[in-house]
Design a protein around this motif. Structure first.
Motif, PDB file in Angstrom:
ATOM      1  N   ILE A  42       0.852  -1.191   0.000  1.00 49.04           N
ATOM      2  CA  ILE A  42       0.000   0.000   0.000  1.00 49.04           C
ATOM      3  C   ILE A  42       0.891   1.245   0.000  1.00 49.04           C
ATOM      4  N   TRP A  43       0.671   2.096  -0.997  1.00 46.81           N
ATOM      5  CA  TRP A  43       1.435   3.343  -1.152  1.00 46.81           C
ATOM      6  C   TRP A  43       0.577   4.515  -0.690  1.00 46.81           C
ATOM      7  N   ASP A  44       1.121   5.341   0.183  1.00 48.34           N
ATOM      8  CA  ASP A  44       0.446   6.542   0.666  1.00 48.34           C
ATOM      9  C   ASP A  44       0.894   7.711  -0.202  1.00 48.34           C
ATOM     10  N   GLU A  45       0.006   8.191  -1.062  1.00 50.31           N
ATOM     11  CA  GLU A  45       0.343   9.255  -2.014  1.00 50.31           C
ATOM     12  C   GLU A  45       0.714  10.558  -1.305  1.00 50.31           C
ATOM     13  N   THR A  46       0.096  10.847  -0.184  1.00 49.03           N
ATOM     14  CA  THR A  46       0.347  12.095   0.533  1.00 49.03           C
ATOM     15  C   THR A  46       1.762  12.148   1.113  1.00 49.03           C
ATOM     16  N   THR A  47       2.181  11.071   1.743  1.00 46.15           N
ATOM     17  CA  THR A  47       3.510  11.055   2.360  1.00 46.15           C
ATOM     18  C   THR A  47       4.596  10.640   1.382  1.00 46.15           C
ATOM     19  N   GLY A  48       4.199  10.041   0.251  1.00 45.73           N
ATOM     20  CA  GLY A  48       5.187   9.576  -0.716  1.00 45.73           C
ATOM     21  C   GLY A  48       5.998   8.407  -0.204  1.00 45.73           C
ATOM     22  N   ALA A  49       5.329   7.529   0.591  1.00 41.56           N
ATOM     23  CA  ALA A  49       6.031   6.392   1.184  1.00 41.56           C
ATOM     24  C   ALA A  49       5.088   5.195   1.294  1.00 41.56           C
ATOM     25  N   TRP A  50       5.684   4.031   1.455  1.00 39.58           N
ATOM     26  CA  TRP A  50       4.875   2.835   1.665  1.00 39.58           C
ATOM     27  C   TRP A  50       4.204   2.914   3.019  1.00 39.58           C
ATOM     28  N   LEU A  51       2.972   2.440   3.068  1.00 36.86           N
ATOM     29  CA  LEU A  51       2.196   2.448   4.306  1.00 36.86           C
ATOM     30  C   LEU A  51       2.458   1.132   5.041  1.00 36.86           C
ATOM     31  N   LEU A  67      -8.028   2.611   6.394  1.00 36.55           N
ATOM     32  CA  LEU A  67      -7.189   3.679   5.863  1.00 36.55           C
ATOM     33  C   LEU A  67      -6.818   4.634   6.999  1.00 36.55           C
ATOM     34  N   PRO A  68      -5.621   5.185   6.975  1.00 39.22           N
ATOM     35  CA  PRO A  68      -5.193   6.052   8.079  1.00 39.22           C
ATOM     36  C   PRO A  68      -5.797   7.446   8.074  1.00 39.22           C
ATOM     37  N   ALA A  69      -6.439   7.861   6.967  1.00 42.56           N
ATOM     38  CA  ALA A  69      -6.987   9.218   6.921  1.00 42.56           C
ATOM     39  C   ALA A  69      -8.057   9.333   5.845  1.00 42.56           C
ATOM     40  N   TRP A  70      -8.963  10.272   6.044  1.00 37.57           N
ATOM     41  CA  TRP A  70      -9.934  10.647   5.020  1.00 37.57           C
ATOM     42  C   TRP A  70      -9.256  11.602   4.042  1.00 37.57           C
ATOM     43  N   GLU A  71      -9.861  11.788   2.888  1.00 34.59           N
ATOM     44  CA  GLU A  71      -9.440  12.797   1.917  1.00 34.59           C
ATOM     45  C   GLU A  71      -8.037  12.568   1.362  1.00 34.59           C
ATOM     46  N   GLU A  72      -7.571  11.334   1.333  1.00 31.61           N
ATOM     47  CA  GLU A  72      -6.235  11.010   0.819  1.00 31.61           C
ATOM     48  C   GLU A  72      -6.340   9.861  -0.172  1.00 31.61           C
ATOM     49  N   TRP A  73      -5.322   9.696  -1.015  1.00 31.66           N
ATOM     50  CA  TRP A  73      -5.278   8.625  -2.004  1.00 31.66           C
ATOM     51  C   TRP A  73      -4.257   7.572  -1.583  1.00 31.66           C
ATOM     52  N   TYR A  74      -4.639   6.301  -1.781  1.00 31.92           N
ATOM     53  CA  TYR A  74      -3.772   5.174  -1.478  1.00 31.92           C
ATOM     54  C   TYR A  74      -3.789   4.210  -2.662  1.00 31.92           C
ATOM     55  N   TRP A  75      -2.624   3.677  -2.995  1.00 28.00           N
ATOM     56  CA  TRP A  75      -2.495   2.727  -4.083  1.00 28.00           C
ATOM     57  C   TRP A  75      -2.237   1.356  -3.486  1.00 28.00           C
TER      58      TRP A  75
END
Length: 98
Positions: A42-51, A67-75
């Motif tokens: 799982i990639w956290d687009e906001t932090t630019g790091a693997w979750l 998911l760790p947060a609302w309003e964010e994108w995860y791959w």
């Protein structure tokens, strides 16, 4: 006593009607039927790091997580360990709307 019970009942109904908006989003995705060793990434687009750490896929056909947060994108990707490539990928985002 009846007024107190009625007030408690109304309060419980009110809390239940808004409880769907409390907490972090839960996600459950269907994954393809595969054989062999696979990792869920799982990639956290906001932090630019693997979750977190990559997890071994248990071949159940689905994967559930919070998911760790609302309003964010995860791959989310399913990594084939033997072939060294992704065999499944999906972007996930949960957004609060009025």
């Amino acid at each position: 006593m009846k007024k107190v019970l009625c007030a408690l009942l109304i309060g419980m109904v009110t809390v239940n009607s808004f409880s769907g908006q409390i907490g972090l989003p839960e996600e459950r995705i269907a994954l393809p039927a595969v054989q062999g060793d696979y990792l869920i990434c799982i990639w956290d687009e906001t932090t630019g790091a693997w979750l977190g750490e990559f997890e071994a896929y248990d071949h159940t056909g689905s994967y559930g997580f919070q998911l760790p947060a609302w309003e964010e994108w995860y791959w989310i990707g399913l990594w084939d360990v033997a072939r060294q490539e992704y065999v499944f990928e999906k972007w996930i985002g949960h957004f609060i709307t009025d």
